[in-house]
Design a protein around this motif. Sequence first.
Motif, PDB file in Angstrom:
ATOM      1  N   ALA A 275       8.819  16.910 -49.834  1.00 27.70           N
ATOM      2  CA  ALA A 275       8.281  16.605 -48.512  1.00 27.70           C
ATOM      3  C   ALA A 275       6.765  16.816 -48.484  1.00 27.70           C
ATOM      4  O   ALA A 275       6.019  16.027 -47.880  1.00 27.70           O
ATOM      5  CB  ALA A 275       8.956  17.476 -47.460  1.00 27.70           C
ATOM      6  N   ALA A 276       6.300  17.886 -49.145  1.00 26.43           N
ATOM      7  CA  ALA A 276       4.858  18.139 -49.195  1.00 26.43           C
ATOM      8  C   ALA A 276       4.138  17.024 -49.949  1.00 26.43           C
ATOM      9  O   ALA A 276       3.051  16.576 -49.534  1.00 26.43           O
ATOM     10  CB  ALA A 276       4.596  19.489 -49.868  1.00 26.43           C
ATOM     11  N   LEU A 277       4.731  16.562 -51.046  1.00 25.81           N
ATOM     12  CA  LEU A 277       4.118  15.463 -51.797  1.00 25.81           C
ATOM     13  C   LEU A 277       4.032  14.204 -50.937  1.00 25.81           C
ATOM     14  O   LEU A 277       3.033  13.470 -50.990  1.00 25.81           O
ATOM     15  CB  LEU A 277       4.936  15.184 -53.058  1.00 25.81           C
ATOM     16  N   SER A 278       5.087  13.978 -50.135  1.00 24.40           N
ATOM     17  CA  SER A 278       5.054  12.817 -49.250  1.00 24.40           C
ATOM     18  C   SER A 278       3.933  12.926 -48.226  1.00 24.40           C
ATOM     19  O   SER A 278       3.219  11.950 -47.948  1.00 24.40           O
ATOM     20  CB  SER A 278       6.404  12.677 -48.536  1.00 24.40           C
ATOM     21  N   LEU A 279       3.736  14.115 -47.669  1.00 18.98           N
ATOM     22  CA  LEU A 279       2.657  14.307 -46.700  1.00 18.98           C
ATOM     23  C   LEU A 279       1.285  14.170 -47.355  1.00 18.98           C
ATOM     24  O   LEU A 279       0.333  13.647 -46.742  1.00 18.98           O
ATOM     25  CB  LEU A 279       2.799  15.680 -46.042  1.00 18.98           C
ATOM     26  N   VAL A 280       1.153  14.641 -48.595  1.00 18.29           N
ATOM     27  CA  VAL A 280      -0.114  14.482 -49.320  1.00 18.29           C
ATOM     28  C   VAL A 280      -0.420  12.999 -49.513  1.00 18.29           C
ATOM     29  O   VAL A 280      -1.560  12.536 -49.320  1.00 18.29           O
ATOM     30  CB  VAL A 280      -0.056  15.212 -50.668  1.00 18.29           C
ATOM     31  N   GLY A 281       0.612  12.232 -49.906  1.00 16.80           N
ATOM     32  CA  GLY A 281       0.405  10.793 -50.062  1.00 16.80           C
ATOM     33  C   GLY A 281       0.007  10.127 -48.762  1.00 16.80           C
ATOM     34  O   GLY A 281      -0.871   9.244 -48.736  1.00 16.80           O
TER      35      GLY A 281
END
Length: 372
Positions: free
Chosen positions: A78-84
């Motif tokens: 989920a954090a990676l998705s928000l970073v993207g």
Amino acid sequence: GLLISAVAAPALAAWHAARAEAATGRARAELRDAVVETVDGIEELALRGGEALDVPDRRSRALARREARAARAAGAAAALSLVGWGLAVTGTAVVLQRTGGISPEWAAVLLLAVVALGEPVATLPEAAIARRRAAGARSRLAALRTPRPPATQTPPESAGVTVRGLVAGWDPGRRPALRGVDLDLPPGARVAVLGPSGGGKSTLAAVLAGLLDPREGTVRRPAPTVLVGDESDHVFASTVRENLRLANPAATDPELTAALDRVGLGPWLAGLPGGLDTRLGAGGGTISGGQRRRLATARAVLAGPRLLLLDEPTEGLDEAGAAALMADLLDAAGDCTVLLFTHRTEGLDRVDATYRLSDGRLVGCDVRTPVG
């Protein structure tokens, strides 16, 4: 940025969920088994003491550790998705600032479109995990599913019992326990099927009760058919009345008392402090094995069966108790057809015919022949 948020993050979440789902599912099943087994044997385990009661706690902690690891992996995705998403918004803003020929209004529209995309895209990792868990659940259900026979083998109802060419077994990958069984029972007949434990008697009982579908052959039986055996004589932690009314919720107290009298439990009922309102322990812990089977038969009688299947009703009883129980059970059956499955000889003098299961087939035998 959108590729990271919409492709890389869900792929990472699905990959880790696939690795963790099988192990987490096993841990959940082991915890459920431990809880059920501990509740069933709580009195014996309490006497043993020591670590006997610690198994559910240990398995609960093991499951918690696995679920924590899965949660950390889901959080990372989920954090990676928000970073993207953040990269996409920031990059779009920078490009729009440096690009000429686009009015401020359209620049704002484009930037807001990228911002709006972030909310649905951010849910993709969670959706990937849910999809992977659903696939695992489908595979577990498929492993439990019993193959059903072709529609041409659906058994029509009959006044008696007619079995032709029956082939049946619990494990599709192993040799069937019943192979080419033929049986005819006229209405009202009382027949015993003999054989050692593990010889296929319970398999035949399950087929006749409709709990196991045949692989081949036809089965005709009356309705209702009621099976009384180890799995069906469960006593619930409730009153005598409610245990009996499972078979007939509309039964009156006089009908319940009459059913208990028919199976020889009249004196037992008269000695209970609360009569029909007396509470019984879970699993029949407050009554004997013979009383539990009589209670199960009384429940079966209340259902008004036309075919009564008795699977090893005298198991665990001494010779005198087994003979008395068989006399009461057969008397309680009244006019319905009775099929008795047993490896003992008590009550065989009260049946019309006997068969022996041999090599998966029924053969006639003498009542006086000892059962091996």
